[in-house]
Design a protein around this motif. Sequence first.
Motif, mmCIF file in Angstrom:
data_model
loop_
_atom_site.group_PDB
_atom_site.id
_atom_site.type_symbol
_atom_site.label_atom_id
_atom_site.label_comp_id
_atom_site.label_asym_id
_atom_site.label_seq_id
_atom_site.Cartn_x
_atom_site.Cartn_y
_atom_site.Cartn_z
ATOM 1 N N ILE A 235 -28.986 -14.770 24.834
ATOM 2 C CA ILE A 235 -28.034 -13.662 24.736
ATOM 3 C C ILE A 235 -26.608 -14.192 24.611
ATOM 4 C CG2 ILE A 235 -26.963 -11.778 26.039
ATOM 5 C CD1 ILE A 235 -29.764 -11.180 27.192
ATOM 6 N N ILE A 236 -26.255 -15.128 25.488
ATOM 7 C CA ILE A 236 -24.903 -15.680 25.484
ATOM 8 C C ILE A 236 -24.625 -16.446 24.198
ATOM 9 C CG2 ILE A 236 -23.359 -17.311 26.641
ATOM 10 C CD1 ILE A 236 -24.806 -16.549 29.271
ATOM 11 N N GLN A 237 -25.599 -17.225 23.742
ATOM 12 C CA GLN A 237 -25.429 -17.997 22.503
ATOM 13 C C GLN A 237 -25.185 -17.079 21.304
ATOM 14 O OE1 GLN A 237 -28.894 -18.971 20.312
ATOM 15 N NE2 GLN A 237 -27.323 -18.800 18.724
ATOM 16 N N LEU A 238 -25.931 -15.967 21.228
ATOM 17 C CA LEU A 238 -25.781 -15.040 20.107
ATOM 18 C C LEU A 238 -24.427 -14.329 20.142
ATOM 19 C CD1 LEU A 238 -29.375 -13.509 20.039
ATOM 20 C CD2 LEU A 238 -28.387 -15.072 18.357
ATOM 21 N N ILE A 239 -23.981 -13.939 21.333
ATOM 22 C CA ILE A 239 -22.665 -13.291 21.450
ATOM 23 C C ILE A 239 -21.570 -14.232 20.964
ATOM 24 C CG2 ILE A 239 -20.938 -12.393 23.056
ATOM 25 C CD1 ILE A 239 -23.324 -11.458 24.811
ATOM 26 N N LYS A 240 -21.632 -15.474 21.433
ATOM 27 C CA LYS A 240 -20.607 -16.460 21.075
ATOM 28 C C LYS A 240 -20.648 -16.794 19.578
ATOM 29 C CE LYS A 240 -18.867 -17.582 25.213
ATOM 30 N NZ LYS A 240 -17.422 -17.539 25.538
ATOM 31 N N GLU A 241 -21.844 -16.866 19.027
ATOM 32 C CA GLU A 241 -21.988 -17.302 17.636
ATOM 33 C C GLU A 241 -21.633 -16.216 16.630
ATOM 34 O OE1 GLU A 241 -25.433 -19.236 14.684
ATOM 35 O OE2 GLU A 241 -25.809 -19.006 16.847
ATOM 36 N N TYR A 242 -21.982 -14.963 16.919
ATOM 37 C CA TYR A 242 -21.862 -13.918 15.912
ATOM 38 C C TYR A 242 -20.739 -12.920 16.162
ATOM 39 C CZ TYR A 242 -26.197 -15.758 14.063
ATOM 40 O OH TYR A 242 -27.147 -16.589 13.522
ATOM 41 N N GLN A 243 -19.966 -13.079 17.217
ATOM 42 C CA GLN A 243 -18.789 -12.231 17.386
ATOM 43 C C GLN A 243 -17.823 -12.479 16.226
ATOM 44 O OE1 GLN A 243 -15.797 -13.716 20.339
ATOM 45 N NE2 GLN A 243 -17.386 -15.206 20.840
ATOM 46 N N MET A 244 -16.976 -11.490 15.943
ATOM 47 C CA MET A 244 -16.006 -11.679 14.872
ATOM 48 C C MET A 244 -14.961 -12.697 15.317
ATOM 49 S SD MET A 244 -13.696 -8.961 12.686
ATOM 50 C CE MET A 244 -14.970 -8.579 11.486
ATOM 51 N N LYS A 245 -14.749 -13.700 14.480
ATOM 52 C CA LYS A 245 -13.825 -14.778 14.819
ATOM 53 C C LYS A 245 -12.367 -14.320 14.663
ATOM 54 C CE LYS A 245 -17.279 -17.580 15.512
ATOM 55 N NZ LYS A 245 -18.350 -16.586 15.425
ATOM 56 N N PRO A 246 -11.449 -14.948 15.421
ATOM 57 C CA PRO A 246 -10.031 -14.541 15.355
ATOM 58 C C PRO A 246 -9.456 -14.579 13.948
ATOM 59 C CG PRO A 246 -10.399 -16.009 17.217
ATOM 60 C CD PRO A 246 -11.683 -15.988 16.436
#
Length: 272
Positions: A235-246
């Motif tokens: 869950i944490i890996q997916l949130i970090k990987e696929y969130q919209m980047k700055p």
Amino acid sequence: MLNELVRLTTDCVKNTLAVDVAEDVALVSAIAQRVNPAVKIDAVIAVGKKRYWMGLVASVNFPGKTIEECLQVLHTDIVEVWNIQDGCGYLESKELKKLMIELVGNQYDEPSDPNTIFPRAYSLLGGLTALIGGLTSPAAPIVIPIVASLLLAKWIFNVALMLQCLMAYIVDFIIIMQIIFGLLVNAHLRLSRRLIKLVFKAYSISVERSKVHKEIKEHVKLAGCFDRDAALAKIIQLIKEYQMKPESMEELQSAVKAFENNEDKDWGVGKA
């Protein structure tokens, strides 16, 4: 400068106070601030780990609770961390919750690539830009396509499906909330039903959504339904990987200038 100030303050609190105290103080500070989306992401993960994520992935049986009640807690906790002013109650409306349930559930009924239910898959940035560009007039409605209605009862009879949907709900909703928060803060837009629909639809047709759901399905198939540490890490890996980047959020600023944020009359749900 404010983004950096919030981040530095959070780091200093964590590093200078006793571990237990620092964690709680940093979390309260992260929830209160309305500037830095990255700090919010860390806060929502921290809240989830403290309150319910471990329980969700440890067992998909909820003694004394219905699946609806568990989803209500999950949804509310995520909304509260982002601390967005929402006088109309859009973010906790039954309509948005229904859309989220259908989003995380319907994709798993598809025997092939989830992208096939949409004519074209976009990146999050590309989807938002394309949708804004496709609104030919300020009054043009944003229609959210729903493939089919998913009954919550269906989850109960399939443990693997239930875990997949719960994991997807967490990841999907956090990413959607991050984009909404970013548009409110960086683009100075106001929260409206129309804005939520824009972000929801863009995520629904995005490559990121397809990848998130595919990876969750593969994870549950390989790791099983009861390895809570592996599920939490995923869950944490997916949130970090696929969130919209700055950098993508910054690029979006020019596109949203053309977005007419007038209020839609309803949630505009239609058939795909």
